[in-house]
Every structure is written in C-alpha cells, then in structure tokens.
Write an enzyme that holds these catalytic residues in place. Structure first.
Site, PDB file in Angstrom:
ATOM      1  N   SER A   1     -28.973 -15.694  -9.697  1.00 33.07           N
ATOM      2  CA  SER A   1     -27.664 -15.768  -8.908  1.00 33.07           C
ATOM      3  C   SER A   1     -27.657 -15.969  -7.554  1.00 33.07           C
ATOM      4  O   SER A   1     -26.862 -16.208  -6.600  1.00 33.07           O
ATOM      5  CB  SER A   1     -26.727 -14.866  -9.702  1.00 33.07           C
ATOM      6  OG  SER A   1     -27.153 -13.500  -9.411  1.00 33.07           O
ATOM      7  N   LYS A   2     -28.678 -15.153  -6.938  1.00 32.52           N
ATOM      8  CA  LYS A   2     -28.776 -15.103  -5.601  1.00 32.52           C
ATOM      9  C   LYS A   2     -29.812 -16.066  -5.029  1.00 32.52           C
ATOM     10  O   LYS A   2     -30.041 -15.990  -3.736  1.00 32.52           O
ATOM     11  CB  LYS A   2     -29.445 -13.633  -5.415  1.00 32.52           C
ATOM     12  CG  LYS A   2     -28.706 -12.584  -5.847  1.00 32.52           C
ATOM     13  CD  LYS A   2     -28.508 -11.324  -5.057  1.00 32.52           C
ATOM     14  CE  LYS A   2     -27.296 -10.403  -5.262  1.00 32.52           C
ATOM     15  NZ  LYS A   2     -27.744  -9.541  -6.472  1.00 32.52           N
ATOM     16  N   SER A   3     -30.176 -16.895  -5.865  1.00 30.15           N
ATOM     17  CA  SER A   3     -31.070 -17.775  -5.072  1.00 30.15           C
ATOM     18  C   SER A   3     -30.736 -19.273  -5.090  1.00 30.15           C
ATOM     19  O   SER A   3     -29.652 -19.500  -5.970  1.00 30.15           O
ATOM     20  CB  SER A   3     -32.567 -17.892  -5.874  1.00 30.15           C
ATOM     21  OG  SER A   3     -32.487 -18.918  -6.731  1.00 30.15           O
TER      22      SER A   3
END
Ligand code: GLU
Length: 303
Positions: A236-238
């Site tokens: 989700s953070k990439s």
C-alpha cells in the site's frame, strides 16, 4: 462491563472489517476485507463493517464514504449498517474510567523527547511538571508477556513491558487511542473472530492485555499476510500498489482470491460480482490460506 450490545450470530461466529478513513481502499485492504468475509461466510457467521474514525488529524475527508461505496461495489457490504467509532465516545470513556478506578491506568505528562531518551518505551513517568491535559496510559506490569495462537501465523508472543511499555489509551490531544477503541468495540459488538492484516499482529498482545484488564472475552485472531512488493515493502505504501477501480471490481476480486491461495479456475468464468462471490463462497478452503505472500506485478490481472 455489560455484555455485548449485539448478540453473535446463531453459529456463534461474528467477524468484522474495520478500516480507518485515511484514504481509498487499496488492494491490501480489499484482501483483508475479502479474506474476512470468506472466513465468516465459511463459518456460517456474520460479518460487520466498522469505520474507525477517531483520529481526526489523520482522517481524509470523504474517505469513509468512498470506502463504504467501494466495499458495496465489491459486494462486501456488512450484514448490518456500519458502526462509526466517532459516535461511540461514551463507551470508550466508560472503559477508561473503569481502568482508572481499578488502578490499571494512569495520567502521564511525559514528553515525546523524554520518552525518546528511554528508547520510546514508557516504564515510569519522568515528566517534571504535570500537563493540563495529560495522556492516559495502561500500566503494564514488569514481565507482562502475552502469547496467543494466531489462526494463520501460529504462536505469537510478546513481552509487552519490555517491547512496548505502558501504552496510551487516551492521547494528550484528547483523541482515543486505537488500542482502547478497538478492544471496547470488538467486545461490545460481540466479535468472536478478528481477521485483519499482519501489520496489526504486534498490536494484538496489547489488546489482549486490555481485554484482561477490562474482564472482556478474548476473540480468536487470524492475521492475513501483508502484500509486499518485490523489495519487501508494504504494497500500500509502494508505487506498485494498483489503485482499485470500484467500477470494474472483477479483476481485483479475482486477484485477491488467488492471493488468498485459492484456485483461480473456480472464479474464472464468473461474469459479475454476485456470481463470483457465490462461487467463492462455495469453493473457499481456509486450509489453503498462505501465511506469507509476495505480490508480483500483474497480479491484479490474473484471470
Ligand atoms: N482501523 C485499523 C486499520 O485500518 C484496523 C483495525 C483492526 O482491524 O483491528 O489499520
């Protein structure tokens, strides 16, 4: 504390999905929602949605409505109207008052910098001057170790005193801490089975300590694997996190089905969400759930 205000389903299984409205639903959250829904359906139980909107500084306007709309588009609306944590302050207050009265919780005026000097772990107050609005923390006894059997990750143990310390229940800015609200709500809603992403695995021992301090039942826990990109970062953070398109729900549902270890052939021919969910429900095998997984580019287009 009185018993749950909502009685569990006749089968005795009730699960939930509890997103924080900090952004749109992404593939990782859909995986947790779909996995939780499948496990609840497989058990013949209920599945609820709870919006965890008690952190206004982190909330993104419109995100809760967008998450609910996306869940509905993916066929994963809860069995009851969603619960909103922002409407449940009185429950959290009552739980906190009980903890304070029993001596399990205490006011703390320690500053971030004072705590940082102690490795970020609170074992005793070091503040010289009490603040007008202190935080409230749970007192964690020396050596307080919690072990539990996760439905997928096996035995998990944590020395909460040494690794976390006395943790916050009410923040100095007046916001309820996630740990308190989640424990109060899971008990109040009669949740028997907590299914969520493994990023919350190390919160669970804190939640069990709180359940013990409040005399609440401990639900079963099952932590689904996190989607990691090829470099091991949370997806989700990439940048590899493909945005979900609620207008075209089938590819993401099929991708999650495969990521949950299930045979893609079972849902390949389904032409709409209802057909796919019906088929998924009939064919889901919890024994195939993987404890870990790696995302490969192109997984959302897996047919
Ligand atoms: N609201 C939390 C989150 O979105 C999840 C809480 C839970 O499932 O226990 O990360």
């Amino acid at each position: 504390m009185p018993g749950p205000s909502v009685q569990p389903a006749a089968t005795g299984y009730r699960g939930r999905f509890a997103p924080s409205p900090t952004g749109p639903l992404h593939l990782g959250s859909l995986l947790a929602a779909f996995g939780g829904w499948l496990l609840a359906r497989h058990a013949g139980g209920e599945w609820l949605v709870r919006i965890e909107d008690i952190d206004p500084p982190r909330e993104v306007p419109g995100a809760a409505a967008a998450q609910l709309a996306a869940l509905a588009a993916f066929g994963l609306a809860g069995d009851r109207p969603p619960a909103w944590q922002s409407r449940r302050h009185a429950l959290y207050r009552a739980a906190l008052d009980r903890l304070l009265a029993a001596g399990h919780a205490f006011a703390c005026s320690c500053s971030r910098s004072a705590l940082a000097a102690q490795g970020g772990i609170h074992r005793r107050c070091v503040a010289g001057v009490p603040r007008p609005h202190p935080a409230i923390r749970l007192r964690v006894a020396d050596g307080a170790t919690v072990a539990f059997e996760d439905g997928l990750q096996g035995t998990v143990g944590q020395d909460v005193a040494a690794e976390v310390g006395d943790f916050v229940l009410l923040r100095a800015d007046g916001c309820w801490a996630y740990q308190l609200a989640v424990v109060v709500d899971d008990a109040d809603q009669g949740i028997t089975d907590v299914v969520r992403g493994a990023d919350l695995l190390d919160s669970t021992p804190r939640q069990i300590l709180l359940q013990r301090a409040l005399g609440l039942p401990v639900p079963r826990y099952l932590h689904l694997p996190l989607l990691l990109d090829e470099d091991g970062h949370k997806l989700s953070k990439s940048s590899a996190a493909p945005p979900l398109d609620p207008a075209d729900p089938l590819p993401a549902l099929r991708a999650c089905w495969s990521l949950l270890g299930q045979d893609p052939a079972h849902v390949r021919g389904c032409g709409d969400v209802d057909a796919l969910l019906r088929q998924a429900r009939a064919r889901f095998d919890p024994a195939l759930l993987p404890a870990r997984l790696h995302f490969r580019r192109g997984d959302t287009t897996t047919a």
